[in-house]
Design an enzyme around this catalytic site. Structure first.
Site, mmCIF file in Angstrom:
data_model
loop_
_atom_site.group_PDB
_atom_site.id
_atom_site.type_symbol
_atom_site.label_atom_id
_atom_site.label_comp_id
_atom_site.label_asym_id
_atom_site.label_seq_id
_atom_site.Cartn_x
_atom_site.Cartn_y
_atom_site.Cartn_z
ATOM 1 N N SER A 87 0.832 -1.264 0.013
ATOM 2 C CA SER A 87 -0.067 -0.061 -0.007
ATOM 3 C C SER A 87 1.008 1.163 0.052
ATOM 4 C CB SER A 87 -0.965 -0.125 1.184
ATOM 5 O OG SER A 87 -0.232 0.357 2.413
ATOM 6 N N LYS A 88 0.179 2.187 0.003
ATOM 7 C CA LYS A 88 1.002 3.564 -0.223
ATOM 8 C C LYS A 88 2.192 3.871 0.910
ATOM 9 C CE LYS A 88 -2.231 6.764 -2.259
ATOM 10 N NZ LYS A 88 -3.380 7.577 -1.879
#
Ligand code: GLU
Length: 469
Positions: free
Chosen positions: A237-238
């Site tokens: 994820s980010k």
């Protein structure tokens, strides 16, 4: 039979690394088999789908060179067709109207939770005649007995008992078709015979197979590719850094490096690490994709990026480097030839951003010396070699690498010191730091005028240092 694969993103964000890998695998499979690669935009979720996101996906695919043969098809343009199929299922007694109230459905779910069983619709409306004018959904009549076996190209055989699958809603109260229905209709209409997608969809597959069979269709082959994890073992994820494909371009990665990285994420061919696109097409095989999740490793991506920067045509790298120079307020058309700059820096940068940063001194004066470098190389004792080389450079009529090399060498000889004793203070004077390409390249690229004024400035710096001592 022509092989047809597809990439079917939902445009609810940028094209991320996981999506890009799925797209790459599908594209490679189609290319390898001389087939078709279809792009389909699954934009039926009107609240979350955006035009920006569609553009970001198209831009990402173009950047990576994943060109599609058909599409992009937009699901929002196909509602009529979905309704036609829903009607066909209704006409054949394979779907039915349901007007069960929210309360009834909730109560059923609570009961299942209490009994620790999987919540499923009990088929209450199967044999009821719900008035079409009343608000209702339409459910697919799922077979009650037997099992659906997904013969997955990655996972092998995975069986799902029909008793576990309830009568899925295929049309909502607002009249819109649901995901499993639209995918089935599209895969059928677009003649998709190999579906490669993330394994988060594996549970949808038996439902889709049942609907396809109800429509008299032979289901395609499926390959569910495992997810990508960050280096801490959590789903990528980010917070693990860049996950958007276009962000990698921003950060100075080459598309071929990212493609090469992505193809090795869950797939291997012996111990080969470097693959040209042609090699990928030739060697890639979906059967050889790992069942286990793969972990994203930024160090390895950097290593590949460096490899491609080193080995690519300097003119191409210069073209890609140019916008990164622009971000540093440098117009590379004024000053040194950017292709020469690339040749001098190709071995020294892992990304184009880094290459721009370490090349800025060639086009514009730097603000301050690197403290450590100045302390070490701009001392009072360095005045003499700097002054000597200043005079020698001033007297040059020609500014070529060979002559510059000779000049520095001759100054060192005359002073009876090693070449480094001249070259290093000179480098710090001209570059501001202790690292740069060879001194001849460095002086050549910066040019005579800027070199002389920077040497003058370094001498003033030494004077100040002497005064402050
Ligand atoms: N639109 C789905 C997604 O973005 C993919 C559906 C599919 O590949 O079948 O997750």
């Amino acid at each position: 039979m022509t092989i047809s694969t597809r990439f079917a993103p939902s445009p609810t964000g940028y094209l991320h690394v996981g999506g890009a890998r799925t797209a790459l695998f599908s594209w490679l499979y189609a290319r390898k088999h001389g087939g078709q690669f279809v792009l389909r935009i699954e934009d039926t979720d009107l609240e979350r789908s955006t035009a920006e996101s569609v553009n970001a996906i198209l831009e990402g695919m173009t950047w990576l060179g994943l060109e599609y043969d058909k599409g992009p098809f937009y699901q929002t343009e196909r509602f009529e067709r979905y309704n036609e199929i829903i009607q066909q299922l209704m006409d054949n007694g394979l779907a039915y109207r349901c007007n069960c109230s929210r309360e009834r459905l909730d109560a059923m779910r609570d009961e299942a939770m209490k009994n620790k069983t999987k919540p499923r619709y009990d088929g209450h409306c199967r044999n009821r005649q719900v008035d079409p004018n009343e608000p209702h959904v339409i459910r697919f009549l799922n077979p009650e007995d037997g099992a659906v076996v997904v013969d997955d190209l990655v996972r092998g055989k995975v069986a799902f008992s029909n008793a576990e699958l309830d009568d899925l809603i295929i049309k909502r109260t607002d009249g819109s078709p649901t995901y499993n229905l639209t995918v089935v209709v599209d895969d059928m209409d677009m003649d998709i015979n190999v579906v490669i997608r993330g394994d988060d969809h594996l549970n949808n597959t038996p439902r889709q197979i049942n609907i396809l069979r109800a429509l008299g269709q032979e289901p395609p082959k499926y390959a569910h590719v495992p997810m990508i994890l960050g280096d801490d073992g959590a789903r990528l994820s980010k917070r693990h850094g860049a996950v958007s494909v276009m962000q990698y371009r921003e950060e100075g990665y080459l598309p071929e490096a990212l493609l090469n990285y992505l193809v090795r994420l869950g797939w291997s061919h012996g111990d080969q690490e470097i693959f040209t696109v042609d090699e990928m097409i030739e060697l890639f095989d979906i059967d050889a994709v790992n069942k286990a999740a793969s972990t994203f490793n930024t160090e390895k991506l950097l290593w590949l990026n460096q490899h491609y920067i080193k080995t690519s045509d300097p003119a191409r790298i210069a073209h890609l480097l140019s916008p990164h120079m622009g971000k540093l307020d440098i117009d590379p058309s004024e000053g040194a030839d950017l292709v020469d700059v690339v040749r001098a820096q190709q071995e020294r940068a892992k990304t184009l951003v880094e290459m721009a940063e370490i090349s800025a001194f060639i086009y514009k004066d730097f603000d301050a010396y690197d403290e450590k470098a100045a302390k070490k190389n701009l001392r009072p004792a360095d005045r003499k070699p700097l002054e000597a080389v200043q005079v020698a450079l001033q007297n040059l009529d020609e500014w070529t690498r060979e002559i510059l090399h000779q000049t520095v060498e001759q100054v060192a000889e005359a002073l009876e010191v090693k070449m480094g004793k001249v070259a290093q203070p000179l480098r710090v004077a001209v570059v501001g730091r202790a690292a740069s390409p060879g001194i001849d390249d460095t002086l050549y690229l910066v040019g005579k005028e800027a070199c002389l004024s920077r040497i003058e400035r370094a001498l003033e710096f030494i004077t100040q240092r002497e005064q402050n001592a």
